[in-house]
Structure formats: structure tokens, C-alpha cells
Scaffold this active site. Sequence first.
Site, mmCIF file in Angstrom:
data_model
loop_
_atom_site.group_PDB
_atom_site.id
_atom_site.type_symbol
_atom_site.label_atom_id
_atom_site.label_comp_id
_atom_site.label_asym_id
_atom_site.label_seq_id
_atom_site.Cartn_x
_atom_site.Cartn_y
_atom_site.Cartn_z
ATOM 1 N N THR A 19 0.767 -1.528 0.208
ATOM 2 C CA THR A 19 -0.427 0.282 -0.126
ATOM 3 C C THR A 19 1.130 1.214 -0.094
ATOM 4 O O THR A 19 2.132 1.319 0.155
ATOM 5 C CB THR A 19 -0.876 -0.001 1.224
ATOM 6 O OG1 THR A 19 -1.500 0.941 0.903
ATOM 7 C CG2 THR A 19 -0.442 0.487 2.251
ATOM 8 N N GLY A 56 2.178 5.399 -7.615
ATOM 9 C CA GLY A 56 1.426 4.159 -8.588
ATOM 10 C C GLY A 56 2.008 3.651 -9.747
ATOM 11 O O GLY A 56 1.796 2.601 -10.189
ATOM 12 N N CYS A 111 5.366 1.973 -7.799
ATOM 13 C CA CYS A 111 5.413 0.785 -7.330
ATOM 14 C C CYS A 111 4.680 -0.691 -8.108
ATOM 15 O O CYS A 111 3.014 -0.007 -8.509
ATOM 16 C CB CYS A 111 5.622 1.541 -6.077
ATOM 17 S SG CYS A 111 5.042 -0.298 -4.699
ATOM 18 N N THR A 133 0.870 -0.551 -5.619
ATOM 19 C CA THR A 133 0.556 0.286 -5.380
ATOM 20 C C THR A 133 -0.549 1.211 -6.451
ATOM 21 O O THR A 133 0.260 0.312 -8.118
ATOM 22 C CB THR A 133 1.366 1.467 -5.227
ATOM 23 O OG1 THR A 133 1.867 0.972 -4.369
ATOM 24 C CG2 THR A 133 0.704 3.046 -4.832
#
Length: 183
Positions: free
Chosen positions: A7, A162, A165, A168
Site C-alpha cells: 500500500t 502508482g 510501485c 500501489t
Amino acid sequence: MEQFRGTTILAARRDGQVVIGGDGQVTLGHTVMKGNARKVRRLHNGRVLAGFAGGTADAFTLFERFEGQLEKYRGNLTRAAVEMAKDWRSDRVLRRLEALLIVADREAMLVISGNGDVIDPEDDLVAIGSGGPYAQAAATALMRHSQLSARELVEQALGIAGDICIYTNRNLSIEELGPDSED
């Protein structure tokens, strides 16, 4: 047994506005199990924001415990965070949780860890989770070199995280406290 993980949570404060945002991806091993999880919450009658990075099942327990501390200390964020960290470190069940919380109100922004740490971040921004370093770097650059609002800054930085990663995504949940409103 594999853990649910992955996350990115980012908090920023600018011009009296406080924002915490998180992506929606939940990963089990190498598989995306859910893409629209809400890892950011409002607590204490909407006056405190909290974001969670760690095992999904642990989030509800930690949010509930922290809300209890907020009630006990009448919304004093710092005192509630310190007491939460003490409980987390000493409680046999909580001690096993591997997670981090970002909590914020209009005056303070803190990171709480299961090791008993309560960290007051520099520069009015902080990020946690697998994409945290990417979001932190992007947010720092945006804070220094743009006039984006806190919300826009969080949206842009989480978007960059995002893109980089694999844990993410760009399905964001964002909560904010405005400078003058009765959030």
C-alpha cells in the site's frame, strides 16, 4: 501463510489544509486481491484523519484502538498517539501486528509504529507503505516547486507512486480537513 500487503499512504499539510490519501490495492503474494480498498478513515467525529499501511485484517483493530485512545484523551492527538504506541508495544496481540499508522488533525501529523515510535515528520508531509518512498519523493518535489493545494499534491504524488510501485495503484481514497470548515 502469505500476508496481505502493499500500500501507499501519504499525508500533507499546506495552507491550513490537511490531507491523507491512500491507494486501493491489496496484494496477496504476487496477486492483486482487491483494487479499491479504503485505507484512509475519519475518526473522532471527523476531526482526525488516519491512514494505514500493513496487513489489511489488522487495520480495523488498530483504527478501533486508536479511536478509543482519542475518546479517552478527548481528541488530544499527540497524547492518544503516545498511549496507542505504548499499548501497541506492550500488548501481546497488538505486538504481532506489522503496520504503520499516519494520524493527523489540524495541528499535528504523526506516524505511529508497533515498535512504540511516534514520529513527528518534517516538512508537513510523510508517506508510509511499499510505495511510500516514491510518494514522499514526489510530494517533496511538488511541495518545493509548485503551488498545488495539499489535495492536488497528494493526488499527484500518489499517482507517481502508482506508476512506479507494483504494490500501489491509482484508485485513490482521500480525506481532508479544510482550514476553516467544520469538517
